[in-house]
Design a protein around this motif. Structure first.
Motif, PDB file in Angstrom:
ATOM      1  N   GLY A  33    -101.451 -34.346  76.865  1.00  0.00           N
ATOM      2  CA  GLY A  33    -100.038 -34.227  77.190  1.00  0.00           C
ATOM      3  C   GLY A  33     -99.629 -32.880  77.756  1.00  0.00           C
ATOM      4  N   SER A  34    -100.589 -32.005  78.035  1.00  0.00           N
ATOM      5  CA  SER A  34    -100.239 -30.716  78.627  1.00  0.00           C
ATOM      6  C   SER A  34     -99.620 -30.898  80.004  1.00  0.00           C
ATOM      7  CB  SER A  34    -101.474 -29.823  78.758  1.00  0.00           C
ATOM      8  OG  SER A  34    -101.980 -29.499  77.493  1.00  0.00           O
ATOM      9  N   TYR A  35    -100.124 -31.889  80.727  1.00  0.00           N
ATOM     10  CA  TYR A  35     -99.536 -32.245  82.019  1.00  0.00           C
ATOM     11  C   TYR A  35     -98.671 -33.474  81.783  1.00  0.00           C
ATOM     12  CZ  TYR A  35    -103.419 -29.690  84.334  1.00  0.00           C
ATOM     13  OH  TYR A  35    -104.316 -28.765  84.763  1.00  0.00           O
ATOM     14  N   ALA A  36     -97.552 -33.533  82.441  1.00  0.00           N
ATOM     15  CA  ALA A  36     -96.709 -34.715  82.351  1.00  0.00           C
ATOM     16  C   ALA A  36     -95.888 -34.826  83.618  1.00  0.00           C
ATOM     17  CB  ALA A  36     -95.788 -34.615  81.147  1.00  0.00           C
ATOM     18  N   ILE A  37     -95.649 -36.021  84.024  1.00  0.00           N
ATOM     19  CA  ILE A  37     -94.794 -36.272  85.174  1.00  0.00           C
ATOM     20  C   ILE A  37     -93.405 -36.542  84.623  1.00  0.00           C
ATOM     21  CG2 ILE A  37     -94.345 -37.785  87.119  1.00  0.00           C
ATOM     22  CD1 ILE A  37     -97.398 -38.341  87.137  1.00  0.00           C
ATOM     23  N   PRO A  38     -92.427 -35.712  84.982  1.00  0.00           N
ATOM     24  CA  PRO A  38     -91.082 -35.895  84.423  1.00  0.00           C
ATOM     25  C   PRO A  38     -90.450 -37.194  84.917  1.00  0.00           C
ATOM     26  CG  PRO A  38     -91.054 -34.200  86.106  1.00  0.00           C
ATOM     27  CD  PRO A  38     -92.491 -34.591  85.904  1.00  0.00           C
ATOM     28  N   ASP A  39     -89.743 -37.854  84.033  1.00  0.00           N
ATOM     29  CA  ASP A  39     -89.025 -39.077  84.370  1.00  0.00           C
ATOM     30  C   ASP A  39     -87.555 -38.717  84.503  1.00  0.00           C
ATOM     31  OD1 ASP A  39     -88.059 -41.587  84.763  1.00  0.00           O
ATOM     32  OD2 ASP A  39     -88.504 -42.303  82.747  1.00  0.00           O
ATOM     33  N   GLU A  40     -87.140 -38.472  85.728  1.00  0.00           N
ATOM     34  CA  GLU A  40     -85.767 -38.033  85.971  1.00  0.00           C
ATOM     35  C   GLU A  40     -84.755 -39.155  85.766  1.00  0.00           C
ATOM     36  OE1 GLU A  40     -85.685 -36.151  89.772  1.00  0.00           O
ATOM     37  OE2 GLU A  40     -87.308 -34.788  89.231  1.00  0.00           O
ATOM     38  N   GLY A  41     -85.202 -40.388  85.729  1.00  0.00           N
ATOM     39  CA  GLY A  41     -84.296 -41.508  85.547  1.00  0.00           C
ATOM     40  C   GLY A  41     -84.281 -42.030  84.128  1.00  0.00           C
ATOM     41  N   ALA A  42     -84.801 -41.255  83.208  1.00  0.00           N
ATOM     42  CA  ALA A  42     -84.864 -41.705  81.817  1.00  0.00           C
ATOM     43  C   ALA A  42     -83.465 -41.885  81.253  1.00  0.00           C
ATOM     44  CB  ALA A  42     -85.639 -40.706  80.978  1.00  0.00           C
ATOM     45  N   ASP A  43     -83.313 -42.961  80.513  1.00  0.00           N
ATOM     46  CA  ASP A  43     -82.023 -43.214  79.865  1.00  0.00           C
ATOM     47  C   ASP A  43     -81.881 -42.320  78.640  1.00  0.00           C
ATOM     48  OD1 ASP A  43     -81.252 -45.146  81.644  1.00  0.00           O
ATOM     49  OD2 ASP A  43     -82.085 -46.789  80.462  1.00  0.00           O
ATOM     50  N   THR A  44     -80.710 -41.801  78.476  1.00  0.00           N
ATOM     51  CA  THR A  44     -80.400 -41.037  77.275  1.00  0.00           C
ATOM     52  C   THR A  44     -79.213 -41.704  76.617  1.00  0.00           C
ATOM     53  OG1 THR A  44     -78.876 -39.566  78.431  1.00  0.00           O
ATOM     54  CG2 THR A  44     -81.176 -38.870  78.328  1.00  0.00           C
ATOM     55  N   ALA A  45     -78.887 -41.274  75.442  1.00  0.00           N
ATOM     56  CA  ALA A  45     -77.758 -41.864  74.726  1.00  0.00           C
ATOM     57  C   ALA A  45     -76.461 -41.685  75.507  1.00  0.00           C
ATOM     58  CB  ALA A  45     -77.642 -41.242  73.343  1.00  0.00           C
TER      59      ALA A  45
END
Length: 59
Positions: A33-45
């Motif tokens: 998990g040191s590398y990760a592709i950000p999910d800019e469309g992730a749902d938040t509360a």
């Protein structure tokens, strides 16, 4: 082009890395998990739409 892990000249056999060691280091970073592709469309509360509520037949 240089190896992205250690900066040494790359080896065509391990492209884009210079050695098996550097390929393994890169793989380990992805797996832990040191590398990760950000999910800019992730749902938040804050931006999750409310769940519709159905009340039987009066809908």
């Amino acid at each position: 082009m240089k190896c992205p892990i250690c900066g040494r000249p790359r080896d065509q056999k391990y492209r884009p890395f210079c050695s098996k060691r550097c390929t393994d280091v890169d793989l380990a970073r992805w797996l832990d998990g040191s590398y990760a592709i950000p999910d800019e469309g992730a749902d938040t509360a804050e931006n999750t739409p409310p769940t519709p509520v159905f009340r039987g037949d009066d809908v």
